[in-house]
Design a protein around this motif. Structure first.
Motif, PDB file in Angstrom:
ATOM      1  N   ILE A 169      14.794 -73.292 -27.237  1.00 33.18           N
ATOM      2  CA  ILE A 169      16.018 -72.507 -27.056  1.00 33.18           C
ATOM      3  C   ILE A 169      15.645 -71.024 -27.018  1.00 33.18           C
ATOM      4  CG2 ILE A 169      18.351 -72.096 -27.926  1.00 33.18           C
ATOM      5  CD1 ILE A 169      18.115 -74.677 -29.484  1.00 33.18           C
ATOM      6  N   SER A 170      16.197 -70.309 -26.064  1.00 36.46           N
ATOM      7  CA  SER A 170      15.883 -68.884 -25.932  1.00 36.46           C
ATOM      8  C   SER A 170      17.074 -68.209 -25.278  1.00 36.46           C
ATOM      9  CB  SER A 170      14.618 -68.704 -25.087  1.00 36.46           C
ATOM     10  OG  SER A 170      14.826 -69.228 -23.790  1.00 36.46           O
ATOM     11  N   ASP A 171      16.930 -66.953 -24.951  1.00 32.13           N
ATOM     12  CA  ASP A 171      17.979 -66.315 -24.168  1.00 32.13           C
ATOM     13  C   ASP A 171      17.351 -65.321 -23.202  1.00 32.13           C
ATOM     14  OD1 ASP A 171      17.377 -64.160 -25.793  1.00 32.13           O
ATOM     15  OD2 ASP A 171      19.391 -63.935 -26.625  1.00 32.13           O
ATOM     16  N   VAL A 172      18.166 -64.868 -22.269  1.00 35.59           N
ATOM     17  CA  VAL A 172      17.669 -63.970 -21.238  1.00 35.59           C
ATOM     18  C   VAL A 172      18.794 -62.985 -20.920  1.00 35.59           C
ATOM     19  CG1 VAL A 172      18.364 -65.469 -19.292  1.00 35.59           C
ATOM     20  CG2 VAL A 172      16.395 -63.957 -19.041  1.00 35.59           C
ATOM     21  N   LYS A 173      18.405 -61.730 -20.640  1.00 33.28           N
ATOM     22  CA  LYS A 173      19.416 -60.703 -20.360  1.00 33.28           C
ATOM     23  C   LYS A 173      19.408 -60.414 -18.860  1.00 33.28           C
ATOM     24  CE  LYS A 173      20.679 -56.100 -22.128  1.00 33.28           C
ATOM     25  NZ  LYS A 173      20.273 -55.111 -23.153  1.00 33.28           N
TER      26      LYS A 173
END
Ligand code: C2O
Ligand code: CU
Length: 473
Positions: A169-173
């Motif tokens: 699980i990660s995020d990206v802008k």
């Protein structure tokens, strides 16, 4: 473009061209395997589902996340890293108890790899469990750009499940054109919650789908590879039974919501007992603003079974060295700083100053025991010096208004108390989440010699001063 074929080819060449040292050959013949991998980080473009255009990433072997490295406990592992980036890098095996020289911390355990350079990592997988890898060079930038991957070490005798799945699980802008916003390293982020993305990714794509059949028992390995985002996971309609934290066995227990900070892992077991066609949300209760992070979706078809499996969920332990609290020495670490909260004074390079002055002058926003440390290259004295074999209780006191997942390299520790109260599971971890204005006591045997990083895994906090080393001699 780096393809799977190149990957295998280079893995083959490496195995053929490098003679095993005698001790490695002995380990290999002791019926344990040896595994060879090749990793090459490079800039790429990838299509994200539901996002227009292509998104710029830095990725291992052309994929986000990078290849899943699967091995078995006792395996000797060789990983050839070739730097395909235009900047320096080095890769760290998060949670793996490696010899210090294999830990992948630039300027502390090795020289960083310049563009085009290679480095061979080699270590033995002493522990089974769920681990991951990521660069330790400018990690506040290199990790959110896409450089992370799962590292799974199987038990000699795994528990019985129908399937073993991994969610990184990660995020990206992203900007409106689907490009990553390249605003890494802002002091505003260093001094606050860290740089948060605006899309949550599961295995590199928005909206994770766990596709199950009725009656199945699934082991789901959760890895939080986000650079700053903390999750409090909830799965509608399902009881999450935690069987391991940070790869290490814990007494199986159900949780309704699961805090998982950057760097942390949890292995959970799900008995999927709903009917074919049903679907349930996987939500983040910590920050709801981005919506559900995924779904559990039941496939059509006959149930695999009608009652949950009865077999044991207890994982074999890894035989970690047991700290003896009666003879342990006490060490204290006080955490202060951040843009919100009480004004504090700290020292940088031995010179005292107020936190907002430190931010303006040095980009540093946090202190550990009253000092703020620069990144690796400029680091000065170890924060703590321990004797090899010393039994230690580390009392961590968080005087800030922020969460901090604190990570120690090269070791596991038992979480023995939170806010002065004994913990129920005394779980082993390599990364522990300190709540705002709370304290955590951990215990360990400092048995792995070397200078080890000890830092917040909100990577912007680490770069903003919440980073030090523990040296074991
Ligand atoms: Cu996951 Cu010091 O790192
Ligand atoms: Cu932090």
């Amino acid at each position: 473009m780096w393809s799977r074929r190149d990957f295998l080819k280079s893995a083959g060449t490496l195995a053929a061209s490098t003679a095993l040292p005698a001790w490695a050959a002995a380990a290999a013949s002791a019926s344990k395997g040896s595994k060879t991998f090749a990793l090459r980080p490079a800039a790429i473009e990838l299509a994200l589902a539901g996002v227009s255009g292509k998104t710029n990433f830095w990725a291992f072997n052309g994929n986000v996340p990078g290849p899943k490295l699967r091995l078995r406990r006792g395996d000797r592992v060789r990983i050839s890293l070739e730097n395909g980036l235009a900047v320096d890098t080095a890769v760290h095996w998060h949670g793996v108890r490696v010899p210090n020289a294999m830990d992948g911390v630039p300027h502390v355990t090795q020289d960083p790899l310049k563009p085009g350079e290679r480095f061979e990592y080699e270590w033995v997988a002493r522990d089974s469990g769920t681990f991951w890898y990521h660069p330790h060079q400018s990690s506040f930038e290199q990790v959110p750009r896409g450089l992370y991957g799962a590292l799974i070490v199987e038990e000699e005798k795994p528990i019985a499940v129908d399937r073993d799945e991994v969610w990184v699980i990660s995020d990206v802008k992203l900007d409106p054109d689907g490009r990553q916003v390249e605003d890494y390293g802002r002091v505003m982020d260093f001094g606050n919650e860290g740089r948060l993305g605006n899309r949550v990714l599961v295995n590199g794509q928005p909206g994770g789908i766990l596709s199950v059949r009725s009656g199945e028992r699934i082991r789901l390995r959760l890895i939080n590879a986000a650079s700053a985002r903390l999750f409090k996971l909830n799965m509608a309609g399902h009881e999450m039974t935690v069987i391991a934290y940070d790869g290490q066995a814990v007494a199986p227990h159900p949780v309704e919501a699961l805090y998982i900070g950057p760097g942390m892992r949890a292995d959970i077991v799900l008995d999927c007992m709903h009917a074919a066609g049903a679907s349930f949300a996987v939500a983040d209760r910590h920050r709801r603003s981005l919506g559900d992070i995924g779904r559990i979706v039941y496939q059509e078809g006959k149930p695999v079974r009608n009652k949950p499996l009865r077999s044991s969920l207890i994982l074999p332990g890894n035989g970690l060295p047991e700290p003896n609290l009666d003879k342990a020495t006490d060490h204290y670490v006080l955490f202060q700083g951040g843009m919100r909260g009480a004004p504090v004074i700290g020292t940088v390079d031995g010179k005292p100053g107020k936190i907002h002055e430190m931010m303006e002058k040095h980009g540093l926003a946090w202190t550990m025991n009253y000092t703020a440390q620069h990144e690796h290259a400029l680091m000065h004295e170890p924060l703590l010096r321990l004797r090899k074999g010393e039994h230690v209780v580390l009392h961590m006191m968080n005087e800030t208004d922020y969460f901090h997942p604190m990570h120690l390299h090269g070791h596991f520790f038992r979480v023995v108390a939170v806010d002065g109260k004994k913990t129920r599971f005394r779980e082993w971890r390599d990364t522990v989440l300190m709540g705002p204005r709370s304290s955590v006591d951990v215990a360990l045997v400092a048995d792995n010699p070397g200078e080890w990083m000890y830092h917040c895994h909100i990577l912007d906090h680490a770069a903003g001063g919440m980073m030090g080393t523990v040296s074991i001699e």
